[in-house]
Design a protein around this motif. Structure first.
Motif, PDB file in Angstrom:
ATOM      1  N   ASP A 273       0.843  -1.206   0.000  1.00  0.00           N
ATOM      2  CA  ASP A 273       0.000   0.000   0.000  1.00  0.00           C
ATOM      3  C   ASP A 273       0.876   1.252   0.000  1.00  0.00           C
ATOM      4  O   ASP A 273       0.583   2.232  -0.705  1.00  0.00           O
ATOM      5  CB  ASP A 273      -0.918   0.003   1.225  1.00  0.00           C
ATOM      6  N   THR A 274       1.938   1.240   0.803  1.00  0.00           N
ATOM      7  CA  THR A 274       2.866   2.377   0.847  1.00  0.00           C
ATOM      8  C   THR A 274       3.535   2.589  -0.510  1.00  0.00           C
ATOM      9  O   THR A 274       3.686   3.723  -0.976  1.00  0.00           O
ATOM     10  CB  THR A 274       3.942   2.141   1.927  1.00  0.00           C
ATOM     11  N   VAL A 275       3.949   1.502  -1.134  1.00  0.00           N
ATOM     12  CA  VAL A 275       4.569   1.577  -2.460  1.00  0.00           C
ATOM     13  C   VAL A 275       3.611   2.218  -3.457  1.00  0.00           C
ATOM     14  O   VAL A 275       3.996   3.092  -4.247  1.00  0.00           O
ATOM     15  CB  VAL A 275       4.992   0.172  -2.932  1.00  0.00           C
ATOM     16  N   LYS A 276       2.367   1.800  -3.430  1.00  0.00           N
ATOM     17  CA  LYS A 276       1.387   2.328  -4.378  1.00  0.00           C
ATOM     18  C   LYS A 276       1.062   3.795  -4.095  1.00  0.00           C
ATOM     19  O   LYS A 276       0.857   4.583  -5.020  1.00  0.00           O
ATOM     20  CB  LYS A 276       0.113   1.487  -4.357  1.00  0.00           C
ATOM     21  N   GLU A 277       1.039   4.171  -2.830  1.00  0.00           N
ATOM     22  CA  GLU A 277       0.817   5.578  -2.487  1.00  0.00           C
ATOM     23  C   GLU A 277       1.937   6.455  -3.010  1.00  0.00           C
ATOM     24  O   GLU A 277       1.740   7.633  -3.310  1.00  0.00           O
ATOM     25  CB  GLU A 277       0.701   5.731  -0.967  1.00  0.00           C
ATOM     26  N   GLY A 278       3.138   5.877  -3.154  1.00  0.00           N
ATOM     27  CA  GLY A 278       4.271   6.610  -3.705  1.00  0.00           C
ATOM     28  C   GLY A 278       4.252   6.689  -5.217  1.00  0.00           C
ATOM     29  O   GLY A 278       5.132   7.315  -5.816  1.00  0.00           O
ATOM     30  N   GLY A 279       3.265   6.049  -5.853  1.00  0.00           N
ATOM     31  CA  GLY A 279       3.122   6.124  -7.306  1.00  0.00           C
ATOM     32  C   GLY A 279       3.752   4.978  -8.059  1.00  0.00           C
ATOM     33  O   GLY A 279       3.891   5.042  -9.289  1.00  0.00           O
ATOM     34  N   TYR A 280       4.109   3.883  -7.360  1.00  0.00           N
ATOM     35  CA  TYR A 280       4.772   2.757  -8.017  1.00  0.00           C
ATOM     36  C   TYR A 280       3.928   1.497  -7.911  1.00  0.00           C
ATOM     37  O   TYR A 280       2.843   1.519  -7.359  1.00  0.00           O
ATOM     38  CB  TYR A 280       6.166   2.556  -7.436  1.00  0.00           C
ATOM     39  N   ALA A 281       4.448   0.378  -8.464  1.00  0.00           N
ATOM     40  CA  ALA A 281       3.638  -0.829  -8.671  1.00  0.00           C
ATOM     41  C   ALA A 281       2.403  -0.440  -9.476  1.00  0.00           C
ATOM     42  O   ALA A 281       1.263  -0.703  -9.111  1.00  0.00           O
ATOM     43  CB  ALA A 281       3.252  -1.487  -7.351  1.00  0.00           C
ATOM     44  N   ARG A 282       2.669   0.214 -10.618  1.00  0.00           N
ATOM     45  CA  ARG A 282       1.594   0.787 -11.425  1.00  0.00           C
ATOM     46  C   ARG A 282       0.741  -0.267 -12.112  1.00  0.00           C
ATOM     47  O   ARG A 282      -0.432  -0.044 -12.390  1.00  0.00           O
ATOM     48  CB  ARG A 282       2.190   1.734 -12.480  1.00  0.00           C
ATOM     49  N   THR A 283       1.351  -1.412 -12.422  1.00  0.00           N
ATOM     50  CA  THR A 283       0.593  -2.465 -13.081  1.00  0.00           C
ATOM     51  C   THR A 283       0.098  -3.465 -12.049  1.00  0.00           C
ATOM     52  O   THR A 283       0.718  -3.664 -10.995  1.00  0.00           O
ATOM     53  CB  THR A 283       1.445  -3.199 -14.127  1.00  0.00           C
ATOM     54  N   SER A 284      -1.010  -4.120 -12.368  1.00  0.00           N
ATOM     55  CA  SER A 284      -1.549  -5.114 -11.441  1.00  0.00           C
ATOM     56  C   SER A 284      -0.579  -6.273 -11.270  1.00  0.00           C
ATOM     57  O   SER A 284      -0.504  -6.872 -10.187  1.00  0.00           O
ATOM     58  CB  SER A 284      -2.906  -5.615 -11.942  1.00  0.00           C
ATOM     59  N   ALA A 285       0.206  -6.591 -12.324  1.00  0.00           N
ATOM     60  CA  ALA A 285       1.139  -7.715 -12.231  1.00  0.00           C
ATOM     61  C   ALA A 285       2.201  -7.459 -11.166  1.00  0.00           C
ATOM     62  O   ALA A 285       2.524  -8.342 -10.364  1.00  0.00           O
ATOM     63  CB  ALA A 285       1.798  -7.957 -13.588  1.00  0.00           C
ATOM     64  N   VAL A 286       2.781  -6.249 -11.151  1.00  0.00           N
ATOM     65  CA  VAL A 286       3.797  -5.923 -10.150  1.00  0.00           C
ATOM     66  C   VAL A 286       3.180  -5.901  -8.761  1.00  0.00           C
ATOM     67  O   VAL A 286       3.758  -6.413  -7.793  1.00  0.00           O
ATOM     68  CB  VAL A 286       4.480  -4.577 -10.475  1.00  0.00           C
TER      69      VAL A 286
END
Length: 400
Positions: free
Chosen positions: A18-31
């Motif tokens: 969740d923290t990674v995604k809040e930072g704008g990364y793991a943009r694809t569902s696969a990652v």
């Protein structure tokens, strides 16, 4: 160790992603799916569960002086580079820098049952640790090779994707040669005192960038292309520069004692705004771009007041230099104005040149220079006009 009293690994791992995604990364569902599935704590058994799932690097090996030799990278950086790599099912992937094995496990999940992952590291202790972690997590199919990463792994190539997880100053020929046409190479590349994760695409002998992101990595062994030298009598201020630049710190000795010229750009930043794009653009416009770093005493005395104490862009020309600085504004949003301080006969000109790039960056803060990488000594007559940077194995051309 791996113990905590308040959270299960699955919960902590979910919070990490969740923290990674809040930072704008793991943009694809696969990652995102891969990072939620792979148990990072299994690859760093000496860390607490809290540290294993924090957005921090976990150091797994240190040198005698305490510097890091190997680590599990910051999860946000891991996700950023996987976004850049764009792995698809069935891909054949080479990783340079085995680390803990965690990244290889993520790559294997992204490549799927029909894909293949090979990871290489020069340190047998590191590869042994990666092998243990991969075996413990059901990744026996990932091949771990103890070898100088600059050589790659030609026996399993060509590769659809190559990812480098150690800081590289150069681009060894083997990486280009083992990358399939149209394949992607993601590498934390260092030039002019900064490190950027650059995503290259192979087109014949040329590698062309399509994205760069700021990062920092443990440096690769055997690549010594960056030099450093003090420019004041007390050794409080140093420049970091590349071997091809011909910068002479001794010629700049005493420049900071000369009257300074300060030029302000009119561009402002808030407390959380990044302005590293100024540095990136400078590397594509000014051949004298380097890094300046100042000790506490130099800053407190006013001898040198860079925008960021240990890592600020500067430009030099013989016995003169200028560096990025800032001043706090009387502003309710706590904004600051960016500018440049110049010293020496050409100090004002250099400060104005630096500020011109601040202004250009301010007009389009998302713009990134194009980076083309060729074999060393290659003709670049067909490339856009820009700054040429010569390394031992590669010639870079940076253009705006």
């Amino acid at each position: 160790m791996n113990t905590t009293t308040d959270s299960a690994p699955e919960t902590l791992r979910g919070t990490m992603v969740d923290t990674v995604k809040e930072g704008g990364y793991a943009r694809t569902s696969a990652v995102e799916v891969a990072m939620r599935a792979v148990a990072r704590h299994e690859f760093v058994p000496e860390a607490t569960l809290t540290d294993a799932y924090a957005d921090i690097a976990v150091i797994t090996k240190r040198a005698a002086d305490g510097s890091a030799l190997s680590c599990a990278s910051v999860p946000t950086v891991v996700a950023m580079m996987l976004d850049q790599l764009d792995v698809r099912p069935g891909h054949n992937i080479l990783e340079i820098g085995a680390g803990t094995g965690y990244n290889a496990a993520l790559l294997a999940l992204l490549a799927g049952a029909s894909g293949r992952v090979t990871t290489v590291d020069i340190d047998p202790e590191v590869t042994a640790g990666a092998r243990r972690g991969l075996d413990a997590t059901g990744n026996q199919h990932i091949q771990v090779i103890t070898r100088d990463g600059a050589l790659g792994a030609p026996e399993n190539g060509p590769y659809d994707r190559i990812i480098v997880t150690v800081g590289a100053w150069d681009l060894p020929a083997a990486w280009r040669e083992q990358l399939a046409p149209g394949g992607r190479l993601v590498v934390p590349l260092r030039w002019r005192g900064q490190t950027r994760s650059v995503a290259f695409v192979r087109d014949g002998d040329r590698l062309s960038s399509d994205r760069t992101d700021l990062c920092g990595f443990v440096p690769m062994i055997g690549q010594e292309g960056e030099h450093t030298g003090a420019i004041d009598a007390d050794g409080l201020v140093s420049l970091y520069y590349d071997v091809d630049q011909g910068i002479d710190p001794a010629a700049l000795r005493g420049a900071l004692d000369q009257p300074k010229t300060t030029v302000w750009s009119g561009a402002t930043v808030g407390p959380t705004d990044s302005f590293d794009g100024v540095w990136l653009n400078l590397t594509a416009t000014d051949a004298g771009t380097c890094r300046i770093a100042a000790e506490d005493e130099a800053v407190s005395s006013g001898l040198c007041t860079p925008a960021i104490q240990w890592r600020t862009p500067a430009i030099t020309d013989g016995t003169s230099l200028a560096y990025l600085t800032y001043r706090r504004l009387d502003d309710p949003e706590r904004r600051s104005e960016l500018g440049a301080i110049g010293h020496g006969l050409a100090g004002q000109d250099l400060a104005e040149r630096l500020c011109a790039q601040v202004t250009a960056w301010d007009r389009d803060r998302g713009h990134q220079p194009r980076i083309d990488a060729y074999p060393a000594g290659a003709s670049v007559t067909g490339s856009p006009a820009g700054v040429v940077i010569d390394k031992q194995d590669a010639r870079l051309v940076l253009s705006l």
